[in-house]
Design an enzyme around this catalytic site. Structure first.
Site, PDB file in Angstrom:
ATOM      1  N   ASP A 209       0.857  -1.182   0.000  1.00 45.94           N
ATOM      2  CA  ASP A 209       0.000   0.000   0.000  1.00 45.94           C
ATOM      3  C   ASP A 209       0.891   1.229   0.000  1.00 45.94           C
ATOM      4  O   ASP A 209       1.110   1.874   1.028  1.00 45.94           O
ATOM      5  CB  ASP A 209      -0.893  -0.032   1.253  1.00 45.94           C
ATOM      6  CG  ASP A 209      -2.017   0.998   1.200  1.00 45.94           C
ATOM      7  OD1 ASP A 209      -2.234   1.574   0.122  1.00 45.94           O
ATOM      8  OD2 ASP A 209      -2.663   1.207   2.227  1.00 45.94           O
TER       9      ASP A 209
ATOM     10  N   GLU B 129      -6.309   4.984  -9.181  1.00 46.16           N
ATOM     11  CA  GLU B 129      -7.564   5.586  -8.742  1.00 46.16           C
ATOM     12  C   GLU B 129      -8.092   6.651  -9.697  1.00 46.16           C
ATOM     13  O   GLU B 129      -7.348   7.472 -10.228  1.00 46.16           O
ATOM     14  CB  GLU B 129      -7.367   6.193  -7.351  1.00 46.16           C
ATOM     15  CG  GLU B 129      -8.650   6.565  -6.672  1.00 46.16           C
ATOM     16  CD  GLU B 129      -8.613   6.288  -5.171  1.00 46.16           C
ATOM     17  OE1 GLU B 129      -9.534   6.736  -4.471  1.00 46.16           O
ATOM     18  OE2 GLU B 129      -7.668   5.620  -4.703  1.00 46.16           O
TER      19      GLU B 129
ATOM     20  N   LYS C  82      -9.649   2.022  -9.425  1.00 42.39           N
ATOM     21  CA  LYS C  82     -10.176   2.292  -8.085  1.00 42.39           C
ATOM     22  C   LYS C  82     -11.169   3.443  -8.132  1.00 42.39           C
ATOM     23  O   LYS C  82     -10.898   4.490  -8.725  1.00 42.39           O
ATOM     24  CB  LYS C  82      -9.049   2.668  -7.122  1.00 42.39           C
ATOM     25  CG  LYS C  82      -8.205   1.512  -6.661  1.00 42.39           C
ATOM     26  CD  LYS C  82      -7.104   1.967  -5.724  1.00 42.39           C
ATOM     27  CE  LYS C  82      -7.588   2.241  -4.324  1.00 42.39           C
ATOM     28  NZ  LYS C  82      -6.460   2.579  -3.410  1.00 42.39           N
TER      29      LYS C  82
ATOM     30  N   THR D 170     -12.979   1.269  -3.249  1.00 37.88           N
ATOM     31  CA  THR D 170     -12.244   1.712  -2.074  1.00 37.88           C
ATOM     32  C   THR D 170     -13.130   2.551  -1.162  1.00 37.88           C
ATOM     33  O   THR D 170     -14.291   2.804  -1.462  1.00 37.88           O
ATOM     34  CB  THR D 170     -10.976   2.483  -2.507  1.00 37.88           C
ATOM     35  OG1 THR D 170     -10.171   2.769  -1.375  1.00 37.88           O
ATOM     36  CG2 THR D 170     -11.326   3.775  -3.220  1.00 37.88           C
TER      37      THR D 170
ATOM     38  N   PHE E 211     -11.831  -0.613   4.778  1.00 38.13           N
ATOM     39  CA  PHE E 211     -10.797   0.152   5.465  1.00 38.13           C
ATOM     40  C   PHE E 211     -10.796  -0.151   6.963  1.00 38.13           C
ATOM     41  O   PHE E 211     -11.534   0.468   7.739  1.00 38.13           O
ATOM     42  CB  PHE E 211     -11.006   1.646   5.222  1.00 38.13           C
ATOM     43  CG  PHE E 211     -10.351   2.162   3.973  1.00 38.13           C
ATOM     44  CD1 PHE E 211     -10.131   1.343   2.890  1.00 38.13           C
ATOM     45  CD2 PHE E 211      -9.965   3.488   3.881  1.00 38.13           C
ATOM     46  CE1 PHE E 211      -9.526   1.812   1.732  1.00 38.13           C
ATOM     47  CE2 PHE E 211      -9.352   3.975   2.738  1.00 38.13           C
ATOM     48  CZ  PHE E 211      -9.131   3.133   1.656  1.00 38.13           C
TER      49      PHE E 211
END
Length: 328
Positions: A18, A100, A136, A160, A182
């Site tokens: 990440d 993203e 994303k 996400t 998350f």
């Protein structure tokens, strides 16, 4: 020589880095990597990646033309920088990178679809198969519906900023490839809301949320991959050992690599415990009702989108300053 916990984790879970820090990815050699606007903004300010930033700005200027205002060049460069980093990351990881969509499109289905197609086209223009890219987008109703349409075109998506079961159910019904619940941000909310300083890993609200989603998917036969994300400590990671994927920041990867001991599998498709008796079916009205009723998910989704927008705006400021240096 005994295996460390990171090596043991990799035997039951796909470990994803990440980060946008290419050197960290080279160090830990994960199968996949994920980025987001905050990570790209951080990486763009590291001296070792200045050449990537400069190449992206120069290419954006060439595309826009010498007469174009700096603001137009910066906007295009900001749009393309995540792809520039993605291309470098794909030289290291053997499988996929997540890139993203602009967070300002989070509530724009058509805009997200168009941007997803554009991102894939740029990767393919560099010879990268769409099978190696995950688009994303935020787990808003609009983002989820956009992902469902992109999936029909063979463009795989990673949803996400996912905090609630209603978001997970909507993603499953849309047929997305992967979700990123998350963990750490859920923990943050509960600590603030309850005034507690900490939770034992087994009782961590983020861990419990991901476990419930994982078991729901396995119980009802959904193929959606569950990738726990946003970890605050290694205890959370250990409690989710066996999850399909876990995307972990470099500092926690380092802690796991330095740890020895047993690592029992916590999540297992052959041993599912789910308290939901029947499949949940959602339309937009039901989604909106559940979202409004889930204060944590509502607040964290809005906060997460705002944070990613702020990171993009900061990135544009950084790029504007660098463009001025390059061109003067």
């Amino acid at each position: 020589m005994s295996e460390n916990l990171l090596e043991k984790l990799k035997k039951m879970t796909v470990v994803v880095a990440d980060t946008g820090d290419i050197q960290a990815i080279e160090k830990y050699r994960p199968r996949d990597a994920t980025t987001n606007p905050a990570l790209i903004t951080a990486a763009a300010q590291m001296p070792q990646y200045q050449a990537i930033v400069d190449r992206t700005l120069t290419a954006a200027r060439e595309t826009c033309g010498t007469a174009a205002p700096a603001s137009e060049v910066v906007k295009l460069a900001a749009d393309r920088l995540a792809i520039s980093f993605g291309l470098e990351i794909l030289k290291i990881v053997p499988h996929r990178v997540s890139t993203e969509v602009d967070a300002r499109l989070s509530y724009d289905t058509a805009g997200t679809i168009a941007k997803g197609r554009e991102i894939i086209a740029r990767y393919e223009a560099h010879g990268i198969s769409r099978e190696r890219i995950l688009i994303k987008s935020a787990s808003t109703w609009e983002g989820i519906q956009a992902a469902g349409e992109l999936e029909k075109e063979g463009i795989h998506c990673n949803l996400t900023l996912l905090f609630g079961m209603h978001q997970a159910v909507a993603c499953a019904e849309a047929g997305v490839t992967l979700i990123s619940p998350f963990v750490g941000r859920i923990l943050d909310w509960y600590k603030k809301d309850t005034g507690r300083d900490s939770y034992p890993a087994k009782e961590d609200p983020g861990v419990l949320s991901v476990t419930r989603i994982y078991n729901y998917y396995k119980k009802f036969g959904y193929d959606v991959e569950v990738m726990g994300a946003s970890f605050r400590n290694v205890g959370e990671v250990i409690e989710l050992a066996g999850c399909d994927l876990l995307t972990i920041a470099p500092n926690l990867l380092g802690e796991l690599q330095a740890m020895d001991g047993e690592l029992p599998r916590r999540l297992d498709p052959q041993n599912v415990s789910c308290d939901i008796a029947e499949k949940i079916t959602l339309d937009k009205a039901a989604f909106d009702r559940m979202h409004a009723a889930d204060r944590m998910a509502s607040e964290k989704l809005a906060e997460g989108i705002a944070g990613f927008v702020a990171a993009l705006e900061k990135l544009e400021t950084v790029l504007a300053a660098r463009l001025s240096v390059i061109e003067h």
